[in-house]
Design a protein around this motif. Sequence first.
Motif, short mmCIF file in Angstrom:
data_model
loop_
_atom_site.label_atom_id
_atom_site.label_comp_id
_atom_site.label_asym_id
_atom_site.label_seq_id
_atom_site.Cartn_x
_atom_site.Cartn_y
_atom_site.Cartn_z
N PHE A 45 -6.10 -23.47 -13.61
CA PHE A 45 -5.05 -24.52 -13.81
C PHE A 45 -4.97 -24.98 -12.06
CE2 PHE A 45 -0.70 -26.28 -12.80
CZ PHE A 45 -0.78 -27.39 -13.63
N PHE A 46 -5.03 -24.02 -11.23
CA PHE A 46 -4.92 -24.38 -9.60
C PHE A 46 -6.10 -25.08 -9.41
CE2 PHE A 46 -5.76 -23.35 -5.12
CZ PHE A 46 -4.51 -23.71 -4.63
N VAL A 47 -7.34 -24.44 -9.58
CA VAL A 47 -8.43 -25.28 -9.45
C VAL A 47 -8.42 -26.68 -9.96
CG1 VAL A 47 -11.15 -25.01 -9.97
CG2 VAL A 47 -9.93 -23.14 -9.13
N PHE A 48 -8.27 -26.69 -11.21
CA PHE A 48 -8.06 -28.08 -11.90
C PHE A 48 -7.35 -29.05 -11.15
CE2 PHE A 48 -5.72 -31.03 -14.75
CZ PHE A 48 -6.72 -31.55 -15.50
N VAL A 49 -6.13 -28.64 -10.67
CA VAL A 49 -5.34 -29.37 -10.14
C VAL A 49 -5.79 -29.96 -8.48
CG1 VAL A 49 -3.05 -29.69 -8.64
CG2 VAL A 49 -3.22 -28.88 -11.14
N VAL A 50 -6.51 -28.90 -7.87
CA VAL A 50 -6.86 -29.25 -6.83
C VAL A 50 -8.30 -30.29 -6.69
CG1 VAL A 50 -8.28 -28.10 -4.59
CG2 VAL A 50 -6.14 -27.21 -5.49
N ILE A 51 -9.42 -29.77 -7.57
CA ILE A 51 -10.39 -30.74 -7.97
C ILE A 51 -9.97 -32.19 -8.41
CG2 ILE A 51 -12.67 -30.62 -8.89
CD1 ILE A 51 -12.89 -27.59 -8.59
N GLY A 52 -9.20 -31.92 -9.36
CA GLY A 52 -8.85 -33.15 -10.14
C GLY A 52 -8.30 -34.16 -9.03
N SER A 53 -7.62 -33.70 -8.24
CA SER A 53 -6.74 -34.50 -7.32
C SER A 53 -7.60 -35.07 -6.29
CB SER A 53 -5.58 -33.80 -6.63
OG SER A 53 -6.00 -32.83 -5.91
N SER A 54 -8.57 -34.30 -5.87
CA SER A 54 -9.45 -34.64 -4.79
C SER A 54 -10.35 -35.80 -5.41
CB SER A 54 -10.14 -33.66 -4.30
OG SER A 54 -11.04 -32.96 -5.33
N LEU A 55 -11.00 -35.51 -6.64
CA LEU A 55 -11.89 -36.37 -7.29
C LEU A 55 -10.90 -37.73 -7.44
CD1 LEU A 55 -13.56 -34.45 -10.09
CD2 LEU A 55 -14.65 -35.52 -7.99
N PHE A 56 -9.79 -37.67 -7.71
CA PHE A 56 -8.77 -38.95 -8.10
C PHE A 56 -8.97 -39.55 -6.67
CE2 PHE A 56 -4.68 -40.78 -8.20
CZ PHE A 56 -5.04 -41.59 -9.35
N GLN A 57 -8.79 -39.00 -5.56
CA GLN A 57 -8.50 -39.61 -4.24
C GLN A 57 -9.89 -40.39 -3.97
OE1 GLN A 57 -5.86 -39.84 -2.61
NE2 GLN A 57 -6.71 -41.10 -0.95
N ILE A 58 -11.05 -39.64 -4.18
CA ILE A 58 -12.25 -40.16 -3.74
C ILE A 58 -12.57 -41.37 -4.65
CG2 ILE A 58 -14.87 -39.80 -4.44
CD1 ILE A 58 -14.37 -36.94 -3.44
N ILE A 59 -12.24 -41.39 -6.06
CA ILE A 59 -12.45 -42.73 -6.86
C ILE A 59 -11.36 -43.68 -6.08
CG2 ILE A 59 -12.02 -43.69 -9.10
CD1 ILE A 59 -13.03 -40.89 -10.03
N ARG A 60 -10.22 -43.29 -6.05
CA ARG A 60 -9.16 -44.45 -5.43
C ARG A 60 -9.74 -44.93 -4.15
NH1 ARG A 60 -3.22 -42.49 -4.69
NH2 ARG A 60 -3.16 -43.61 -2.45
N THR A 61 -10.15 -44.22 -3.46
CA THR A 61 -10.90 -44.76 -2.00
C THR A 61 -11.93 -45.54 -2.26
OG1 THR A 61 -9.77 -42.74 -0.94
CG2 THR A 61 -11.39 -43.89 0.27
N ALA A 62 -12.59 -45.15 -3.24
CA ALA A 62 -14.02 -46.09 -3.48
C ALA A 62 -13.58 -47.28 -3.99
CB ALA A 62 -14.82 -45.17 -4.25
N THR A 63 -12.93 -47.54 -4.95
CA THR A 63 -12.44 -48.78 -5.37
C THR A 63 -11.55 -49.64 -4.67
OG1 THR A 63 -10.43 -47.50 -6.50
CG2 THR A 63 -12.39 -47.59 -7.84
N SER A 64 -10.98 -48.88 -3.65
CA SER A 64 -10.06 -49.88 -2.70
C SER A 64 -11.23 -50.30 -1.53
CB SER A 64 -8.99 -49.21 -2.10
OG SER A 64 -9.35 -48.19 -1.29
N GLY A 65 -12.42 -50.23 -1.69
CA GLY A 65 -13.19 -50.71 -0.71
C GLY A 65 -13.05 -49.67 0.74
N GLY A 66 -12.68 -48.45 0.67
CA GLY A 66 -12.50 -47.76 1.98
C GLY A 66 -11.25 -47.99 2.66
N MET A 67 -10.53 -49.09 2.57
CA MET A 67 -9.47 -49.32 3.21
C MET A 67 -8.25 -48.55 2.51
SD MET A 67 -10.08 -51.73 5.48
CE MET A 67 -11.25 -52.90 5.74
N ALA A 68 -7.23 -48.16 3.33
CA ALA A 68 -6.00 -47.28 2.89
C ALA A 68 -5.07 -48.24 2.55
CB ALA A 68 -5.69 -46.67 4.03
#
Length: 68
Positions: A45-68
């Motif tokens: 569960f811990f690995v799922f949360v850590v990896i899942g949140s990092s993937l979610f952050q990468i996807i969110r950053t990629a869709t916003s065009g790299g801007m915060a």
Amino acid sequence: MTTSRRLADRKVEKFEKNITKRGAVPETTTKKGKDYPVGPVLLGFFVFVVIGSSLFQIIRTATSGGMA
């Protein structure tokens, strides 16, 4: 002997037995083996949360065009 004297003698005897046991503690009280401190479900569960949140952050950053 009075009741309080008998009670005191019993307590002293118990205390004396306890003194002879001091220092006779095993070298280690923990179990040696391949037992993990955390269960595999919690670790997964811990690995799922850590990896899942990092993937979610990468996807969110990629869709916003790299801007915060």
